[in-house]
Design a protein around this motif. Structure first.
Motif, short mmCIF file in Angstrom:
data_model
loop_
_atom_site.label_atom_id
_atom_site.label_comp_id
_atom_site.label_asym_id
_atom_site.label_seq_id
_atom_site.Cartn_x
_atom_site.Cartn_y
_atom_site.Cartn_z
N GLU A 114 0.86 -1.18 0.00
CA GLU A 114 0.00 0.00 0.00
C GLU A 114 0.90 1.23 0.00
OE1 GLU A 114 -4.31 1.04 1.97
OE2 GLU A 114 -2.83 0.00 3.18
N ARG A 127 -3.29 8.31 1.19
CA ARG A 127 -3.22 7.01 0.52
C ARG A 127 -3.31 7.21 -0.99
NH1 ARG A 127 -6.23 2.91 -1.73
NH2 ARG A 127 -5.60 0.77 -1.18
N LEU A 130 -2.84 0.78 -4.11
CA LEU A 130 -2.24 -0.51 -3.81
C LEU A 130 -1.63 -1.09 -5.09
CD1 LEU A 130 -2.21 -2.71 -1.40
CD2 LEU A 130 -4.04 -3.80 -2.72
#
Length: 208
Positions: A114, A127, A130
């Motif tokens: 990730e 974020r 992935l």
């Protein structure tokens, strides 16, 4: 009428310039990670060379599986934070090493990581997505596996999300690339060019 034309032209060019400045990655170049800021070793790493953080820096080494030891194993659940010597934007590409080509067993090592980005080692992490070693083509391919994002950042963090198991030591980082943010003079050049466009269009509008 001429004033209206001038205002409209100036506004349109101004908006175009704002877009260029807000999206500086258009003029960026490819850069590789050159510093490991933190390394938190996960579970399963046995060989010392797999802990060598320098192995993840610079361009990827795509030599034969049996001899390529130029990678950093994160370990299952491990993580590492990288920097590039400058801020980056637009896209991140990973190369990963998964041995077993001569045995045809790469698919049995489903490893994934990730990806996060931030402008502070102790700040908020965004974020990015992935990446998987096999299904995304990150292992031993010239193109690597990429994902796109918006924003400008200073640090990139990889967090291993691989399943635990026998002889598993997590995602093996062979190389990390992203795109640089243009130098200030590049944006200044954009502004100068836009100013010239405005002046030229004003002259044409006046002559009309």
């Amino acid at each position: 009428m001429k004033t209206t034309i001038k205002s409209a032209i100036a506004l349109s060019v101004s908006l175009a310039l704002t877009t260029l400045v807000a999206s500086p990655s258009r003029a960026g170049s490819i850069i590789f990670a050159n510093q490991v800021e933190q390394f938190n070793e996960g579970v399963g790493i046995k060989d010392s060379y797999r802990r060598n953080t320098a192995n993840a820096l610079g361009a990827p080494q795509l030599n034969a599986y049996s001899s390529n030891k130029d990678f950093l194993s994160l370990g299952v659940g491990g993580s590492a934070i990288f920097s590039f010597g400058q801020k980056f934007t637009n896209k991140v590409t990973l190369w990963e090493t998964t041995w077993g080509d001569y045995k045809g067993k790469q698919s049995g090592y489903d490893e994934q990581v990730e990806i996060f980005a931030s402008n502070s080692l102790n700040g908020v992490w965004t974020r990015l997505g992935l990446i998987k070693n096999i299904s995304d083509g990150a292992y031993n391919t010239a193109a690597g596996a990429s994902l796109s994002f918006t924003g400008v950042f200073q640090y990139l963090k990889l967090v291993d999300k691989s399943a635990s198991g026998r002889d598993r030591d997590g995602f093996d980082v062979n190389g990390i690339a992203t795109e640089s943010v243009p130098e200030p003079f590049t944006i200044a050049g954009m502004a100068l060019g836009a100013s010239g466009m405005i002046a030229a269009r004003r002259r044409r509008a006046k002559n009309a």
